[in-house]
Scaffold this motif. Structure first.
Motif: not given
Ligand SMILES: Nc1ncnc2c1ncn2[C@@H]1O[C@H](COP(=O)(O)OP(=O)(O)OP(=O)(O)O)[C@@H](O)[C@H]1O
Ligand SMILES: [Mg+2]
Lengths: 223, 390
Positions: B84-87, B213-220, B231-233
């Motif tokens: 939740s919260g990840v777009a 080595s990195e991932v980018r999350l777009t937050v809603q 939460e993602a970690v």
């Protein structure tokens, strides 16, 4: 209307029971103006409380319109007090923190009226009893006679079937007593049944029946 | 109203309620102001969506450099997007600045440190330095230190135009630079003999596109970036495909709000206990006052009963008086709390204000205190025998 059969009542004092009412038989009919006389401590007030659905601890039968009263619960007895009886006391027993009008409207409020609805009726009755200008005064600001008129107004506002008056003139001077008795007389003419406890023989003249209380026994004077 | 007839006593009883509710509404106003502030600062209502980056850090850096395995698999990304919260979740190429690659010097295998440059590189003594065009074209060109040039070709000037193998790729040497001279020799061990290559070339030839080595999350909108990130970690630590090889990390950009938040938590705890204690004591005070009031008004109760009041309606009358008193106290408490929080807001980096939830909670708690603590006295009032009273 009211029928008492073999009513007995005793108060507990230390270890033993002291009988106050012994086999009381009494019938009160619609329209009666009944005087109860008798020496102090003979049980007059006790009897009046019992008739007024205040006291439940007695033996014998109390029939109201042919129905036993004893078996009823608090809610029913409260409703009976509210609808059928009006109390008038020697010490007026107005609530000091309320105005005259607020005191008088109480029985209507307990009958489920709203504050708005009571206004006109209270004013009319107070005017009829000659204290229409005292509506917003507090009991302390009134004379004894005026307070007793307010108390009578409160007793009859909900149009009860009978009034129980316990020495209503006991705290008043002769002239004021007469005024108050005239009020009762007028109500009786209008059809209200009145039971009056009194020590004053002059008040008995207004009544059509007189009973004497002596050592917990009742005898009716025949005239 | 009987309580108005006895103003002094009612007032004294109300003080506890006032303090308790003032504390409650202060905490709530500050808390909600802070919440709004954090939300606004970290995830504004307008503009681009906020992103957070989560990095994988292996326990073994060598393995990390050599592996061709995906550090974030497609399955990882899909699972992250379901949080939740990840777009959106996308891999990002690690924008490394330093790395190391193996090479062969005079028949001997060894690792050399590599500096990855994005624009022009450092000055050189021989040949030319790295230029922006080398980066944009991802040219396989390198600038090497004087010492290495000497080792490999004896005469550094001759190394320009020759090749050097880095990893599995052959780079053309375009320049040689003079390392800063350490005259004392004390720091020789720390002097880095780094080979310099364009970062774009490294990304193109050495990472095989699979070792991001990195991932980018777009937050809603409406979600807190720091919460989404942690939460993602947490998810990755438990379910991520590389969880056995190392750890996932997130550097919170909102460190400074964390500091404020910690102080606030302390204050909140303190004020909450003040509120709890004073409300309890106030409740006992209300109970005591109601008992006194009931016994003082025994006669009034009797009269009311004679006029037709049932036990229930007497009880209701006294409960309502208790609730009335505490909610008046609650209203004053709320206003006091409003003043406290306004004063506190001067020292805090955000504003506080009137909000409906705080008003309702203040009035709700104060009437509840009234209800709970006046019930027993009110019940006793209803149970009084009328004959004893009149
Ligand atoms: N609550 C009570 N507990 C114990 N004894 C009581 C109680 N109420 C009244 N008594 C006793 O019962 C007897 C009758 O009392 P009651 O008040 O009915 O007399 P009364 O005829 O009204 O007297 P008075 O003319 O003085 O008003 C008295 O002896 C009194 O002491
Ligand atoms: Mg008496």
């Amino acid at each position: 209307m009211i029928k008492l059969k073999k009513i007995q009542k005793a108060y507990k004092a230390e270890d033993d029971w002291i009988p106050v009412l012994k086999d009381i038989d009494l019938t009160v009919e619609q329209g009666d103006f009944l005087a109860i006389m008798g020496p102090s401590g003979s049980g007059k007030s006790t009897l009046l409380n019992l008739i007024g659905f205040v006291d439940k601890a007695y033996r014998g039968d109390y029939l109201l319109d042919g129905e036993k009263v004893m078996s009823k619960g608090d809610q029913d007895l409260s409703q009976l007090r509210n609808e059928r009886v009006g109390f008038v006391f020697q010490q007026f027993n107005l609530i000091e923190t309320l105005t005259v009008a607020e005191n008088v409207e109480l029985p209507l409020l307990y009958a489920g009226w709203t504050q708005k609805e009571t206004k006109v009726r209270v004013s009319e009755l107070l005017t009829k009893l000659g204290i229409g200008d005292k509506e917003d005064k507090y009991p302390k600001q009134l004379s004894g006679g005026q307070q007793q008129r307010a108390a009578i107004a409160r007793a009859i506002i909900n149009e009860p079937d009978f009034i129980l008056a316990d020495e209503p003139t006991g705290a008043l001077d002769t002239r004021t007593s007469e005024d108050i008795m005239h009020v009762f007389q007028q109500l009786n003419i209008e059809g209200v049944t009145i039971v009056l406890v009194t020590h004053d023989p002059s008040t008995v003249d207004y009544c059509n029946r007189v009973v004497h209380m002596q050592d917990g026994l009742l005898t009716e004077e025949v005239n | 109203m009987a309580l108005l007839k006895n103003k002094k006593r009612s007032f004294l009883t109300m003080i506890g309620i006032v303090i308790g509710i003032a504390a409650v509404s202060t905490i709530m106003s500050i808390g909600r102001g802070f919440e709004r502030y954090v939300m606004d600062a970290l995830n504004p209502e307008e503009g681009d969506l906020v992103t957070v980056d989560i990095a994988f850090q292996s326990e073994d850096p060598m393995w990390m450099l050599e592996t061709n395995d995906e550090l974030f698999t497609d399955r990882d990304l899909q699972s992250l997007e379901r949080l939740s919260g990840v777009a959106e979740a996308t891999r990002i190429e690690g924008n490394l600045q330093y790395t190391s690659l193996d090479t062969r010097v005079n028949g001997e295998e060894r690792y050399v440190d590599i500096t990855l440059t994005e624009e022009s590189g450092r000055g050189v003594s021989v040949g030319r330095g790295l230029q922006l065009s080398d980066y944009t074209r991802s040219s396989r060109v390198a600038v090497i230190p004087h010492t290495l040039a000497e080792e490999m070709f004896l005469i550094p000037e001759e190394s320009v135009g020759k090749g050097i193998r880095l990893g599995d790729e052959l780079y053309t040497i375009i320049g040689v630079y003079e390392a800063a001279i350490d005259r004392t020799g004390l720091f020789s061990e720390f002097m880095l003999d780094e080979v310099e290559i364009p970062a774009a070339s490294y990304n193109l030839y050495h990472t095989q596109g699979g070792t991001a080595s990195e991932v980018r999350l777009t937050v809603q909108r409406g979600s807190l970036p720091s919460e989404v990130a942690s939460e993602a970690v947490t998810y990755l630590e438990e379910e991520g495909s590389m969880r056995a090889m190392g750890s996932y990390e997130h550097w919170d950009m909102s460190m400074m709000t964390d500091g404020v938040s910690q102080v606030l938590n302390g204050i909140t705890l303190f004020i909450a206990s003040v509120a709890g204690i004073s409300l309890f004591i106030a409740g006992i005070g209300v109970m005591n006052m109601m008992y006194i009031s009931v016994s003082e008004r025994t006669k009034e109760i009797g009269i009311r009963r004679a006029l037709g009041a049932s036990q229930k309606s007497i009880r209701l009358q006294f409960v309502l008086e208790g609730v009335m008193m505490t909610s008046i106290g609650g209203a004053f408490g709320y206003l006091l709390g409003l003043m406290f929080s306004a004063a506190a807001a001067i020292l805090l980096p955000f504003s506080t204000g009137v909000d409906m939830v705080t008003v309702l909670v203040s009035l709700g708690i104060s009437s509840l205190v009234g209800l709970i603590f006046s019930y027993a006295p009110a019940n006793a009032a209803g149970k009084k025998e009328i004959i004893d009273i009149i």
